[in-house]
Enzyme design. Structure first.
Site, short mmCIF file in Angstrom:
data_model
loop_
_atom_site.label_atom_id
_atom_site.label_comp_id
_atom_site.label_asym_id
_atom_site.label_seq_id
_atom_site.Cartn_x
_atom_site.Cartn_y
_atom_site.Cartn_z
N SER A 184 0.70 -1.23 -0.18
CA SER A 184 0.06 -0.04 -0.06
C SER A 184 0.80 1.29 0.09
CB SER A 184 -0.92 0.07 1.37
OG SER A 184 0.04 0.25 2.43
N LYS A 185 0.45 2.44 0.03
CA LYS A 185 1.10 3.69 -0.04
C LYS A 185 2.06 3.74 1.11
CE LYS A 185 -2.07 6.63 -2.95
NZ LYS A 185 -3.42 7.02 -2.66
N ARG A 186 1.52 3.29 2.13
CA ARG A 186 2.45 3.23 3.34
C ARG A 186 3.71 2.63 3.03
NH1 ARG A 186 2.63 -0.49 6.99
NH2 ARG A 186 1.18 -1.90 6.05
N HIS A 187 3.98 1.88 2.03
CA HIS A 187 5.29 1.54 1.67
C HIS A 187 6.12 2.19 0.85
CE1 HIS A 187 3.09 -2.26 2.90
NE2 HIS A 187 4.17 -2.76 3.41
N GLY A 188 5.72 3.46 0.70
CA GLY A 188 6.56 4.45 -0.09
C GLY A 188 6.01 4.19 -1.87
#
Ligand code: GLU
Length: 468
Positions: free
Chosen positions: A242-246
């Site tokens: 997800s976006k959380r991973h960059g």
């Protein structure tokens, strides 16, 4: 003739999972000398945007995944969907359903009270010998697919192995809403049929759609494609990507200084393998790619490995090409007077220590913009015993022949004269001239910086070095 398709919904950017689906579909078609179709699934008008379509096209172009046919837009095929719905109504494989929202809500409440799975109960489904009430006035019906009620629907998934659903679990899917617009699963079916798709390669979030799609295809008398559902991609930490991973958008990788060859090579290995091969050319990938070596389990993203591959592909490129690629990045950070040959020499000197184009640009910036070393670095390396040696070396630089070997010889001579070891002089020189303690061999760096720049920068530390 093998025909594959990539069928993104244009609601955002081309993300890593979508790019892998596109890559595998493209490679499978290429491997078999078939055709790769691009289809834009834009029926969700609220969420689909022209910018997102462009982002998908940009991402595919960057990865060099050329489609042979399309892009076909579902929103431009409405007449065709309506035609097929009429055909199904006429043939009795679909029917009008007048159940209202209120009735459906009531039905759901009753089923939930009985701890049953909420599903349409088939009240408007025509059956031999079953009387149906007259259509209520003023209600626009939806169209439902007449799903088989018994037996199973199964397929041998080329990625996951045999999968089977019992028809009893599937209720009669709405294929056209009350306003006449066709629904998602139905459009996919008509498209795959019309476009002669032989192999559907897509993410495994679509496994649950497949039995419904197969049943509709069967009702249409269409050939059933083969399916390969690719497992999801997890982030470095094992959680769903997800976006959380960059970076999850392919173009973000472009911005972050990755080469498309590296990203494509990396994506190829997410759920697919060819022995132990980690690095392979695009030609090898096309030659080797098949669906027999897809791993059914989830693939985990490994940023370190991607960086390693990126560095590999950077090292493969001529220094002049990398220089061209990083020029805009350097210019954006204030570098001026970039001279191509000199920049290429600097690239050659630094490429081994940088794993992205951005890192390379950052490392080379001090060749163009005077660095401002951190006070702690200065304090650490500019030791009292090194200062006279540095001053002597600076004086020698005024007249030395300007080449790395001559500068290296001057350095050694200075060390000898002051009874110092190489790091005592090399480290402060790096810090003073490049702003950091880690650089390639300092004589090469000094030679490349040029006499004027070096003397000017050292002169800036005149007081510190006690130079007269
Ligand atoms: N439009 C779907 C998506 O973006 C893909 C549908 C398919 O491949 O069948 O997830």
């Amino acid at each position: 003739m093998i025909r594959t398709r990539f069928a993104p919904s244009p609601t955002g950017f081309l993300h890593i999972g979508g790019a892998r689906t596109a890559l595998f579909s493209w490679a499978y078609a290429r491997h078999h000398g078939g055709k790769f179709v691009l289809r834009v699934e834009d029926t969700d008008r609220e969420r689909s945007t022209p910018e997102a379509v462009q982002a998908i096209l940009d991402g595919m172009k960057w990865l060099d995944l050329a489609h042979d046919e399309g892009p076909f837009y579902q929103t431009r095929r409405m007449d065709r969907y309506k035609e097929v719905i009429q055909k199904m109504l006429a043939e009795g494989t679909a029917y009008h359903c007048y159940t209202t929202q209120e009735e459906l809500a009531q039905l759901r409440a009753e089923q939930e009270a009985k701890k049953e799975k909420p599903r349409y109960d088939g009240r408007w489904r025509p059956e031999p010998g079953k009387g149906l009430p007259p259509p209520p006035a003023g209600i626009q019906p939806v169209v439902r697919f007449r799903n088989p009620t018994s037996g199973v629907v199964s397929w041998d998934d080329l990625a996951k192995g045999p999968i089977e659903f019992s028809n009893g679990e599937l209720d009669d899917l709405i294929i056209a809403r009350a306003d006449g617009t066709p629904t998602y699963n139905f459009c996919v079916v008509v498209d795959d049929w019309d476009m002669g798709i032989t192999h559907v390669i897509r993410g495994d979030d679509h496994v649950n759609n497949t039995p419904r799609q197969i049943n509709i295809l069967k009702a249409l008398g269409a050939d059933i494609p083969q399916y390969a559902h690719l497992s999801m991609i997890l982030g470095d930490d094992g959680a769903k990507l997800s976006k959380r991973h960059g970076a999850v958008s392919v173009m973000q990788y472009a911005d972050d200084g990755f080469l498309p060859e590296a990203v494509a090579n990396y994506l190829a290995r997410l759920s697919w393998s060819h022995g132990d091969d980690e690095i392979f050319s695009r030609e090898q990938f096309v030659e080797w790619f098949d669906l027999d070596h897809i791993t059914p389990s989830a693939a985990q993203f490994n940023t370190e490995k991607l960086l390693w591959l990126n560095q590999h592909y950077m090292k493969q490129k001529p220094a002049a090409e990398l220089a061209t690629r990083i020029t805009p990045r350097l210019a954006a950070k204030g570098a001026v007077a970039l001279e191509a040959t000199r920049l290429a020499e600097a690239v050659a000197l630094y490429v081994d220590r940088c794993n992205t184009l951005n890192a390379l640009a950052d490392a080379l910036l001090p060749f163009y913009v005077t660095p401002d070393p951190a006070p702690e670095l200065l304090a650490q390396h500019l030791t009292e015993d090194a200062r006279p040696a540095l001053a002597g070396f600076a004086a020698g630089l005024e007249t030395v022949e300007w080449s790395a070997p001559a500068i290296g010889a001057l350095l050694k001579e200075t060390l000898k004269k002051h009874g110092l070891k190489m790091p005592r002089l090399a480290m402060p020189l790096r810090v003073l001239l490049m702003g950091e303690a880690q650089t390639p061999p300092v004589d090469a760096v000094i030679a490349l910086l040029g006499r004027e720049v070096v003397l000017t920068r050292l002169a800036g530390y005149r007081d510190l070095l006690k130079i007269q």
